[in-house]
Enzyme design. Structure first.
Site, PDB file in Angstrom:
ATOM      1  N   ASP A   1       8.086   8.326  -6.670  1.00  0.00           N
ATOM      2  CA  ASP A   1       7.698   7.184  -5.958  1.00  0.00           C
ATOM      3  C   ASP A   1       7.342   5.865  -6.349  1.00  0.00           C
ATOM      4  OD1 ASP A   1       8.532   5.955  -3.070  1.00  0.00           O
ATOM      5  OD2 ASP A   1       6.614   6.275  -2.506  1.00  0.00           O
TER       6      ASP A   1
ATOM      7  N   HIS B   1       6.948  -6.182   0.942  1.00  0.00           N
ATOM      8  CA  HIS B   1       5.931  -4.997   0.822  1.00  0.00           C
ATOM      9  C   HIS B   1       5.092  -5.090  -0.022  1.00  0.00           C
ATOM     10  CE1 HIS B   1       3.976  -1.007   1.647  1.00  0.00           C
ATOM     11  NE2 HIS B   1       3.779  -0.601   0.465  1.00  0.00           N
TER      12      HIS B   1
ATOM     13  N   ARG C   1      -5.896  -7.627  -1.260  1.00  0.00           N
ATOM     14  CA  ARG C   1      -6.821  -8.860  -2.367  1.00  0.00           C
ATOM     15  C   ARG C   1      -6.258 -10.165  -2.859  1.00  0.00           C
ATOM     16  NH1 ARG C   1      -2.714  -4.837  -4.889  1.00  0.00           N
ATOM     17  NH2 ARG C   1      -1.220  -6.311  -5.623  1.00  0.00           N
TER      18      ARG C   1
ATOM     19  N   GLU D   1       5.981   5.284   6.096  1.00  0.00           N
ATOM     20  CA  GLU D   1       6.650   4.659   4.753  1.00  0.00           C
ATOM     21  C   GLU D   1       8.059   4.435   4.990  1.00  0.00           C
ATOM     22  OE1 GLU D   1       4.883   5.216   0.850  1.00  0.00           O
ATOM     23  OE2 GLU D   1       3.567   3.192   1.994  1.00  0.00           O
TER      24      GLU D   1
ATOM     25  N   GLU E   1      11.688   4.269   4.066  1.00  0.00           N
ATOM     26  CA  GLU E   1      12.197   4.549   2.256  1.00  0.00           C
ATOM     27  C   GLU E   1      13.156   5.340   2.509  1.00  0.00           C
ATOM     28  OE1 GLU E   1       9.479   5.719  -0.585  1.00  0.00           O
ATOM     29  OE2 GLU E   1       7.945   5.102   0.968  1.00  0.00           O
TER      30      GLU E   1
ATOM     31  N   GLN F   1      -5.796   7.141   1.635  1.00  0.00           N
ATOM     32  CA  GLN F   1      -5.298   5.928   0.137  1.00  0.00           C
ATOM     33  C   GLN F   1      -6.815   5.429  -0.472  1.00  0.00           C
ATOM     34  OE1 GLN F   1      -2.221   4.648   1.479  1.00  0.00           O
ATOM     35  NE2 GLN F   1      -1.543   3.556  -0.918  1.00  0.00           N
TER      36      GLN F   1
ATOM     37  N   TYR G   1      -7.336   5.729  -4.487  1.00  0.00           N
ATOM     38  CA  TYR G   1      -6.583   5.397  -5.138  1.00  0.00           C
ATOM     39  C   TYR G   1      -7.193   4.762  -6.287  1.00  0.00           C
ATOM     40  CZ  TYR G   1      -5.971   0.445  -4.370  1.00  0.00           C
ATOM     41  OH  TYR G   1      -6.480  -1.295  -4.197  1.00  0.00           O
TER      42      TYR G   1
ATOM     43  N   LYS H   1      -1.289  10.710   0.106  1.00  0.00           N
ATOM     44  CA  LYS H   1       0.235  11.085   0.152  1.00  0.00           C
ATOM     45  C   LYS H   1       1.050  11.987  -0.100  1.00  0.00           C
ATOM     46  CE  LYS H   1       1.242   6.295  -0.865  1.00  0.00           C
ATOM     47  NZ  LYS H   1       2.223   5.250   0.690  1.00  0.00           N
TER      48      LYS H   1
ATOM     49  N   SER I   1       5.939  14.242   2.797  1.00  0.00           N
ATOM     50  CA  SER I   1       7.515  12.881   3.153  1.00  0.00           C
ATOM     51  C   SER I   1       8.466  14.165   4.114  1.00  0.00           C
ATOM     52  CB  SER I   1       7.916  13.021   1.365  1.00  0.00           C
ATOM     53  OG  SER I   1       6.346  12.239   1.514  1.00  0.00           O
TER      54      SER I   1
HETATM   55 MN    MN Z   1       5.954   5.638  -0.702  1.00  0.00          MN
END
Ligand code: MN
Length: 424
Positions: free
Chosen positions: A135, A142, A151, A208, A210, A249, A253, A262, A266
């Site tokens: 991925d 994004h 951040r 998400e 995609e 996550q 992570y 994740k 999917s």
């Molecule tokens: Mn993704």
């Protein structure tokens, strides 16, 4: 090999509903099961599913350099392992078999009975046996949105982002076909002010938006694929919902990246639209500044104008479309992603799948995740039944759509749908 299947003037003797995603110019590839339990590799035109194994056995692919059992298994991997010229030849031939001016199959009742099925009486299966899944994180919008949220708005993009198509290795075992129900994952999370994590159901399940591409055997271990050659090793594309548990996550992570937040699921759309079918929809990709390193430099139109949308349907409710985005917004193209993936000698194989990363557009109504649409829960999204969402509720169905349109021809991907069930 010349593509003859894209001609906007082509017409078929099969019935195609108006605004179908699957006109004679599409000819996607998939795997479906018929009511007799037989698994068939096929294509579809309108609402007719077409058995390619039967077509091959009845000699309709004569003179194409296909292995005899190409369409007799339960995945497209073998077909995808053939050279690109063979993919193009098969798709061109299918366009010819079903052309309105060609009555050979049309007038052969027994052949038609072996080959044609009503899509409504079939079940879609995963079209490929996915070997490896990667991925990416290639939408600048994004990456900027998440960097701003988590951040520093002043330095939203990390220093590597404009130089590298950032990605991670995902997990293929939990990639499922549209229509498969998903269970809300359990895991470790940590409250904002807590010192210790707790265990329980994720509270922040997200989608998400995609797309993903499927590769052929692109290179041997140690070899690389150039950016100029990369598209010759991409068979086609599907819609891809990379379900994400944001609370899991967030805690897990650092430092090695996404893991259990994740890999619980999917979802992909069932029909792989060949890159050949997308040729008319090429556009220029966003200007890249600074200029990437030489092995990532590309020429020509390497982006595709594919309109995307995503909606949520509550249980027994009506769908609300939450976002309209476009695949053309991607900063890094598929060609750059594959060139980057193989630049160290890593080999891509037939049936490997590579996700684009969440595809967010420039405006808030084009963001590709609930995280961004509801801006980390601070701007809940309204559904048309009066309820609100920060993330996805139990029993919500998330559905994604994608299509291209030009010169009166619409090439679509169908839908990519999944219902989120309560934790098992
Ligand atoms: Mn993704």
């Amino acid at each position: 090999m010349t593509i003859t299947a894209n001609n906007p003037n082509n017409k078929t003797w099969l019935e195609v509903p108006q605004n179908s995603d699957f006109p004679i110019q599409n000819i996607p590839f998939g795997v479906f099961q018929t009511q007799d339990g037989v698994i068939r590799i096929g294509t579809r035109i309108g609402n007719t599913a077409i058995d390619l194994g039967a077509l091959q056995q009845l000699n309709y692919f004569e003179d194409i350099d296909l292995a005899a059992d190409t369409f007799l298994g339960d995945s497209l991997n073998e077909f995808i392992a053939h050279p690109k010229a063979v993919w193009t030849a098969v798709r061109n031939r299918i366009a010819f078999i079903f052309d309105a001016l060609n009555e050979t199959l049309k007038n052969n009742t027994s052949h038609r009975e072996e080959v044609l099925f009503d899509v409504a009486k079939t079940t879609s299966l995963l079209p490929v046996q996915i070997g490896d899944y990667t991925d990416f994180f290639s939408s600048k919008e994004h990456a900027t949105n998440t960097g701003t949220m988590f951040r520093d708005p002043e330095n939203a993009l990390l220093p590597n982002w404009l130089h590298i198509p950032v990605g991670y290795h995902g997990r293929s075992s939990s990639i499922v076909v549209s229509g498969t129900e998903i269970y809300r994952p359990k895991g470790q999370t940590i409250a904002a002010d807590a010192k210790q994590p707790t265990f329980g159901a994720s509270r922040l399940v997200d989608f998400e938006l995609e797309m993903a591409f499927i590769t052929t055997n692109a290179n041997e271990l140690g070899e690389t694929v150039s950016v100029a050659d990369a598209e010759n090793h991409i068979f086609g594309m599907v819609l891809f919902n990379d379900w994400s548990a944001r609370d899991i996550q967030k805690w897990e992570y650092v430092p090695l990246g996404p893991f259990l937040g994740k890999n619980f699921a999917s979802t992909i759309s069932p029909w792989i639209v060949m890159l050949d079918a997308l040729e008319p929809y090429r556009v220029t990709s966003p200007k890249q500044e600074p200029k990437p390193l030489e092995y990532l430099q590309q020429t020509g139109e390497k982006a595709f104008d594919i309109k995307l949308s995503v909606g949520i349907t509550p249980e027994n409710g009506k769908e609300t479309i939450l976002s309209n985005s476009n695949f053309k917004y991607m900063y890094w193209t598929m060609a750059q992603q594959l060139a980057h993936h193989t630049i160290n000698g890593c080999n891509a194989r037939a049936g490997d799948m590579m996700g684009s990363g969440t595809i967010s557009g420039p405006t808030p109504d084009s963001y590709g995740s609930m995280l961004e649409l509801a801006w980390r829960g601070t701007k809940p999204v309204n559904l048309n039944d009066g309820s609100q969402r920060k993330f996805i509720n139990d029993n919500d169905t998330v559905t994604m759509y994608a299509y291209c349109e030009k010169n009166g021809v619409r090439i679509g991907f169908g839908s990519c749908e999944g219902k989120l069930l309560p934790t098992k």
